[in-house]
Motif scaffolding. Structure first.
Motif, PDB file in Angstrom:
ATOM      1  N   THR A 166     -11.142 -13.050   1.978  1.00 44.09           N
ATOM      2  CA  THR A 166     -11.174 -11.600   2.121  1.00 44.09           C
ATOM      3  C   THR A 166      -9.835 -11.059   2.627  1.00 44.09           C
ATOM      4  O   THR A 166      -8.950 -11.815   3.055  1.00 44.09           O
ATOM      5  CB  THR A 166     -12.345 -11.149   3.020  1.00 44.09           C
ATOM      6  OG1 THR A 166     -12.540  -9.748   2.822  1.00 44.09           O
ATOM      7  CG2 THR A 166     -12.075 -11.436   4.484  1.00 44.09           C
ATOM      8  N   LYS A 318     -16.588  -1.560   0.852  1.00 44.45           N
ATOM      9  CA  LYS A 318     -16.468  -2.633   1.844  1.00 44.45           C
ATOM     10  C   LYS A 318     -16.657  -2.039   3.241  1.00 44.45           C
ATOM     11  O   LYS A 318     -15.858  -1.201   3.676  1.00 44.45           O
ATOM     12  CB  LYS A 318     -15.079  -3.280   1.727  1.00 44.45           C
ATOM     13  CG  LYS A 318     -14.803  -4.370   2.744  1.00 44.45           C
ATOM     14  CD  LYS A 318     -13.484  -5.065   2.436  1.00 44.45           C
ATOM     15  CE  LYS A 318     -13.105  -6.079   3.482  1.00 44.45           C
ATOM     16  NZ  LYS A 318     -12.757  -5.468   4.783  1.00 44.45           N
ATOM     17  N   ASP A 382     -19.574 -10.400   5.069  1.00 47.81           N
ATOM     18  CA  ASP A 382     -18.477 -11.122   5.724  1.00 47.81           C
ATOM     19  C   ASP A 382     -18.635 -11.030   7.240  1.00 47.81           C
ATOM     20  O   ASP A 382     -19.453 -10.270   7.758  1.00 47.81           O
ATOM     21  CB  ASP A 382     -17.092 -10.651   5.244  1.00 47.81           C
ATOM     22  CG  ASP A 382     -16.734  -9.236   5.690  1.00 47.81           C
ATOM     23  OD1 ASP A 382     -17.253  -8.769   6.729  1.00 47.81           O
ATOM     24  OD2 ASP A 382     -15.913  -8.592   5.000  1.00 47.81           O
ATOM     25  N   GLY A 403     -17.381 -13.301   2.271  1.00 46.57           N
ATOM     26  CA  GLY A 403     -15.938 -13.196   2.522  1.00 46.57           C
ATOM     27  C   GLY A 403     -15.556 -13.982   3.763  1.00 46.57           C
ATOM     28  O   GLY A 403     -16.261 -13.938   4.771  1.00 46.57           O
TER      29      GLY A 403
END
Ligand code: 173
Length: 484
Positions: A166, A318, A382, A403
């Motif tokens: 990421t 995100k 993530d 991620g």
């Protein structure tokens, strides 16, 4: 007043002194001298182009003729270099925690503070890792697991692992090759790298370094000046970037106090505290805040159709933190969301991505009939991942992929490309073992029934501590008395 920096460029930054997010003192220290070494790691490559009008770009000078600022090697730095020389061989690095433990002692303090810091009391930062401890396995037996395969597709692109590298900013703080270490290791292991807006290496450098056919994604911080974002996005699409991850959890940067405290400690304490004038200048905001002023806090759902009009790349948000926003992203026709709290660096007490995943899959099934993993609307998570075991829990609960950020930063900060290469190899080995022990031959067989996540939403259950993780976690510090 002039400043010389990479490839011998000279700039007049006199009018910019008061506006420099890092304060004027550091600029004055390098006035008329070569500032390359100090400047490069903490500024994105286009910072000068973006912030300084063209008439202040004075021209070039032969760097050999420019006076270097003599940097005295302190005793502490000598000790650090000794620790670098005494790093264990990679063969002794057995897991991703090891990289963190080594990075903590071999990285320059400022760089460690920036990478490791998180928001406020760092509760969310630790929760990201701890949340995985509230999910337990229900493995299956007597399945022929001679051959196991943990490869997958992410947004339609093959990936040898159900994870991607990421986006993380300022790679050159940790290693002179910065994010190039990640590009090269991603190529070798068949994983996808998400290029950050605020990489230390330029975007084109990172795309140029990719192997033919290597898939890269792009993370976008949206600029107040939309034309700049539009140009960047369209340039990225032309250069073959396969997906755009728009960061939506950072209208303002969180308070990362480890990073901020470093800034204070780097200053001469007498100047920071003794001089009333100096006290008024806010030079304490740490590396990230200093370079984030371009990010638009006005970004809104209303902007989504505009993004859809400027690019054909799949769009992913995100930093989504509840099912309501995930549902809105789906209804707007986006390609997916990353359930993330930005590595615990933004809103403290935001929940872990893995916890949010459970409510998102439940509500999107109930309200739109979706099942996960889903090719049309992909869920990513993530934060806090240190083992293939963690990744597989996210996959079981419906994530397409996970991620991983900080562990790869620690790997290249300690060992450069070879570190990231080794980290990915460790993960491959962990996947093979975990898949066999779970009785899953492919990721399709890693199903929700394989996990007991019934305690995930409870924030008070006791689990055995994770000693490796906890021994790496560095406590926050209080303000210290001035030396007398
Ligand atoms: O988490 C961060 O540090 C980050 O995303 C960032 C944002 C702006 C500038 C530098 C880093």
């Amino acid at each position: 007043m002039s400043l010389t920096r990479p490839s011998g460029k000279v700039y007049d930054v006199t009018d910019f002194l008061d506006d420099h997010p890092g304060g004027s003192k550091i600029i004055l220290k390098y006035a008329g001298k070569d500032a390359t070494a100090e400047y490069e790691p903490i500024h994105p490559p286009d910072a000068i182009k973006t912030h300084l009008p063209p008439e202040k770009h004075l021209g070039s000078v032969d760097p050999e003729t420019v006076q270097k600022v003599k940097i005295e090697v302190t005793d502490a730095e000598k000790e650090r270099l000794e620790r670098v020389a005494n790093r264990p061989p990679l063969s002794e690095v057995l897991n991703l925690h090891d990289f963190e433990a080594i990075a903590r002692v071999v990285m320059p303090e400022k760089a460690w503070a920036y990478y490791s810091s998180a928001a406020d009391d760092e509760i969310t930062n630790r929760e990201n890792h701890a949340a995985y401890h509230r999910i337990w396995w229900r493995p299956r037996i007597l399945r022929d697991v001679t051959h196991v395969d943990w490869s997958t597709k992410i947004l339609g692109h093959p990936s040898k692992l159900p994870l991607y590298i990421t986006a993380t900013a300022l790679g050159k703080l940790g290693h002179p090759d910065g994010e190039l270490n990640l590009t090269r290791a991603a190529a070798k292991h068949g994983v996808i790298q998400m290029i950050p807006t605020l990489s230390s290496c330029s975007f084109d450098e990172l795309v140029d370094a990719a192997e033919p056919g290597q898939v890269q994604f792009l993370q976008l911080y949206v600029n107040k000046d939309r034309e700049i974002s539009k140009k960047f996005v369209q340039h990225a699409e032309k250069r073959g970037i396969k997906a755009l991850f728009i960061t939506v959890d950072a209208p303002q940067l969180g308070r990362r106090e480890k990073d901020m405290r470093q800034k204070f400690e780097a200053e001469d304490p007498a100047e920071v505290t003794g001089n009333k004038q100096q006290d008024k200048v806010d030079r304490s905001q740490g590396a990230a805040r200093a370079i984030s002023s371009f990010i638009d806090p006005g970004l809104d759902w209303k902007d989504i159709p505009w993004f859809q009009s400027i690019t054909k790349m799949p769009l992913i948000l995100k930093g989504v933190q509840c099912w309501e926003d995930a549902l809105q992203a789906y209804d707007l026709g986006l390609a997916g969301v990353v359930l993330s709290n930005h590595g615990g660096r933004q809103l403290d007490f935001s929940r872990s991505g893995i916890e949010i995943l459970v409510e998102v899959t439940r509500e999107l099934k109930a309200r739109r009939g979706l099942t996960f993993p889903n090719e049309k609307f992909q869920l990513f998570v993530d934060g806090g991942v240190r083992r293939a075991n963690d990744v597989l829990k996210a996959v079981a609960l419906g994530a397409t992929a996970v991620g991983v950020g900080r562990p790869f930063l620690y790997a290249f900060s300690s060992y450069g490309f070879e570190g990231v290469d080794h980290a990915l190899q460790i993960l491959h080995d962990e996947f093979e073992m975990n898949m066999r022990l779970l009785g899953a031959r492919t990721l399709e067989e890693v199903k929700p029934e394989m996990v007991d996540a019934s305690s995930l939403q409870s924030h008070i259950v006791a689990v055995p501590g994770d000693r490796l993780y906890d021994s790496n976690y560095e406590s926050m510090q209080h303000a210290r008395l001035r030396e007398v």
